[in-house]
Scaffold this active site. Structure first.
Site, PDB file in Angstrom:
ATOM      1  N   LYS A  72       1.782  10.699 -18.733  1.00  0.00           N
ATOM      2  CA  LYS A  72       1.086  11.581 -17.793  1.00  0.00           C
ATOM      3  C   LYS A  72       1.136  13.057 -18.190  1.00  0.00           C
ATOM      4  O   LYS A  72       0.162  13.770 -18.010  1.00  0.00           O
ATOM      5  CB  LYS A  72       1.508  11.353 -16.343  1.00  0.00           C
ATOM      6  CG  LYS A  72       2.962  11.485 -15.999  1.00  0.00           C
ATOM      7  CD  LYS A  72       3.201  11.142 -14.521  1.00  0.00           C
ATOM      8  CE  LYS A  72       4.684  11.213 -14.183  1.00  0.00           C
ATOM      9  NZ  LYS A  72       5.468  10.137 -14.810  1.00  0.00           N
ATOM     10  N   ASN A 130       3.823  18.232 -11.579  1.00  0.00           N
ATOM     11  CA  ASN A 130       5.105  17.952 -12.225  1.00  0.00           C
ATOM     12  C   ASN A 130       5.269  18.754 -13.509  1.00  0.00           C
ATOM     13  O   ASN A 130       6.135  18.476 -14.314  1.00  0.00           O
ATOM     14  CB  ASN A 130       5.137  16.457 -12.568  1.00  0.00           C
ATOM     15  CG  ASN A 130       6.521  15.869 -12.466  1.00  0.00           C
ATOM     16  OD1 ASN A 130       7.407  16.434 -11.851  1.00  0.00           O
ATOM     17  ND2 ASN A 130       6.715  14.732 -13.099  1.00  0.00           N
ATOM     18  N   HIS A 180      12.592   4.461 -12.543  1.00  0.00           N
ATOM     19  CA  HIS A 180      13.146   5.016 -11.288  1.00  0.00           C
ATOM     20  C   HIS A 180      13.430   3.928 -10.258  1.00  0.00           C
ATOM     21  O   HIS A 180      13.370   4.181  -9.064  1.00  0.00           O
ATOM     22  CB  HIS A 180      12.162   6.002 -10.638  1.00  0.00           C
ATOM     23  CG  HIS A 180      11.820   7.165 -11.508  1.00  0.00           C
ATOM     24  ND1 HIS A 180      12.759   8.083 -11.910  1.00  0.00           N
ATOM     25  CD2 HIS A 180      10.649   7.558 -12.061  1.00  0.00           C
ATOM     26  CE1 HIS A 180      12.162   8.997 -12.666  1.00  0.00           C
ATOM     27  NE2 HIS A 180      10.892   8.700 -12.771  1.00  0.00           N
TER      28      HIS A 180
END
Length: 446
Positions: A115, A138, A184
């Protein structure tokens, strides 16, 4: 009537930006961080005269908030969040909060891997085409702060699953979903479906006139799309042409088909190497064509893009051995991509804070491509349990200097030394950037 109180939890880049925007919009603002603020952020808050606290969360005051803007790094299991949720105070992310105050078009990118590269590439293409565009989420500067202080027509936002969790009314005009692989899972009760659902929030609120670009060869993504039946117009991309595809490869060329236009380009002219980067280039190219970037301009941008620091970044060649910094590979799948793009025997540096990793995904590549492994971490027992006996040479290192020194001794002329750790960096480093910077520094001292 008293002005609404906005409490910002977390004093990093996104928290400080949210506080500045909240103040500009006339709210009372209080920022609270349980850790120590960095000097720049502290000075910024002081300059704006925003009330804040560090090293603690004063519960009594926080719980008087009308709304809370929460840093993506704070899980709902945190003590203060349990209190907030019990009281029923609305909690949003910086993305949701800032999205209320801008009419700019939103181009949003998510995925377990690729990303940052794709977000940076789309930003590079649009900026080179002369569009008035901001970069955030981010990556780069806080989105909220840019909404407060700049005036862009478009935003290219990299969104993590953590950021997407706090999104409710926010809408992406163009949403890009690159892939979904286990990452995660410690945050999602080790339930992959919960993580998938967080990622899929990127298409929330989209309508027919909006675009949803996704990798059609990802079984998790396609299964979810069949279930959710997105309202947006879909633009799938994949390796081979298969039915109606917005982008695919054929005979050494990349093809992008949107509206009436068919764009093509030789794969070897792409700036980024490796099949995963072909996908990143496809997704970026579809965005560009939906935004009417000319074929010529797109070709130029796809061929002159410089890449992202700490992502397959070539550092130096020392005594015939190439050193590559892939410190951003904080999960196993990222490391798989890195190993897959290696053309030589490799000395691989692995290790750090394990997020519940399953190393079987890279086992075959390690057996076929890796000459030696260097484990860099405080506790390498899980790595030893998995890899011992599968590779001839394994060394342990307690610092980056030791790791690079060991790799230097183990590598042979023509090899590559690859730092692609599969793990978070917090056991020995401040963050993955610090880890990558130390690697580069040690390599340059060889």
């Amino acid at each position: 009537m008293d002005k609404k109180l906005i409490v910002v939890l977390g004093g990093g880049e996104s928290g400080v930006g949210s506080a500045i925007l909240a103040q500009k919009k006339g709210f009372r603002v209080f920022l609270s961080d349980s850790g120590v603020l960095n000097d720049t952020h502290r000075e910024t808050l002081q300059a704006y005269r925003i009330a804040f606290e560090e090293k603690q969360h004063t519960g009594e005051y926080i719980l008087t908030a009308d709304e809370i803007v929460k840093s993506p790094g704070i899980p709902d299991t945190a003590y203060i969040m349990q209190k907030v949720l019990a009281k029923g105070i609305p909690v949003v992310s910086e993305i949701e909060f800032a999205g209320r105050y801008t009419d700019a078009k939103m181009i949003c990118i998510t995925g377990s891997n690729g990303k940052t590269t794709t977000t940076s590439l789309i930003y590079h293409i649009l900026r080179s085409a002369g569009l008035n565009v901001g970069l955030g989420g981010n990556i780069g500067k806080s989105f909220a702060r840019q909404v407060a202080e700049e005036s862009y027509d478009y935003y290219v936002l990299e969104l993590s699953s953590f950021q997407l969790e706090g999104v409710y009314d926010f809408k992406a005009d163009i949403a890009v979903l690159l892939n979904i692989t286990p990452d995660h899972l410690d945050r999602y009760d080790h339930n992959l479906q919960h993580y998938v659902e967080a990622k899929m929030r990127i298409i929330r609120n989209q309508r027919t006139e909006d675009a949803f670009i996704y990798w059609i060869d990802d079984p998790l993504v396609t299964k979810e799309i069949e279930k959710l039946k997105p309202a947006a117009t879909t633009y799938p991309f994949g390796e081979k042409k298969n039915g109606h595809m917005a982008a695919y490869t054929e005979n050494g060329k990349l093809y992008i088909q949107t509206k009436e236009n068919i764009f093509d380009m030789e794969l070897e002219l792409l700036a980024l190497e490796g099949m995963h980067n072909v996908y990143n280039s496809m997704a970026s190219g579809i965005v560009a064509k939906l935004m009417d970037v000319s074929d010529e301009q797109l070709r130029t941008s796809l061929s002159d893009f410089k890449g992202v620091p700490h992502r397959l970044e070539k550092v130096a060649t020392v005594r015939g051995v190439q050193y590559i910094n892939d410190s951003k590979a904080t999960n196993v799948n990222s490391c798989w991509y890195a190993l897959q793009s290696m053309r030589t025997k490799t000395v691989l540096i692995l290790g750090g804070t394990d997020k519940g990793n399953d190393y079987t995904e890279i086992e075959e590549l390690v057996r076929s491509k890796v000459r030696a492994l260097v484990f860099l971490g405080k506790d390498n027992s899980k790595l030893h349990a998995f890899f011992d006996g599968k590779v001839d040479e394994i060394r342990d290192a307690g610092s980056m200097t030791e790791a690079v020194e060991a790799a230097y001794q183990l590598a042979q002329k023509g090899d590559t030394v690859l730092l692609s750790p599969c793990c978070a960096s917090f056991d020995l480093f401040k963050n993955y950037e610090d880890r990558g910077d130390q690697f580069k520094e040690c390599v340059r001292r060889l």
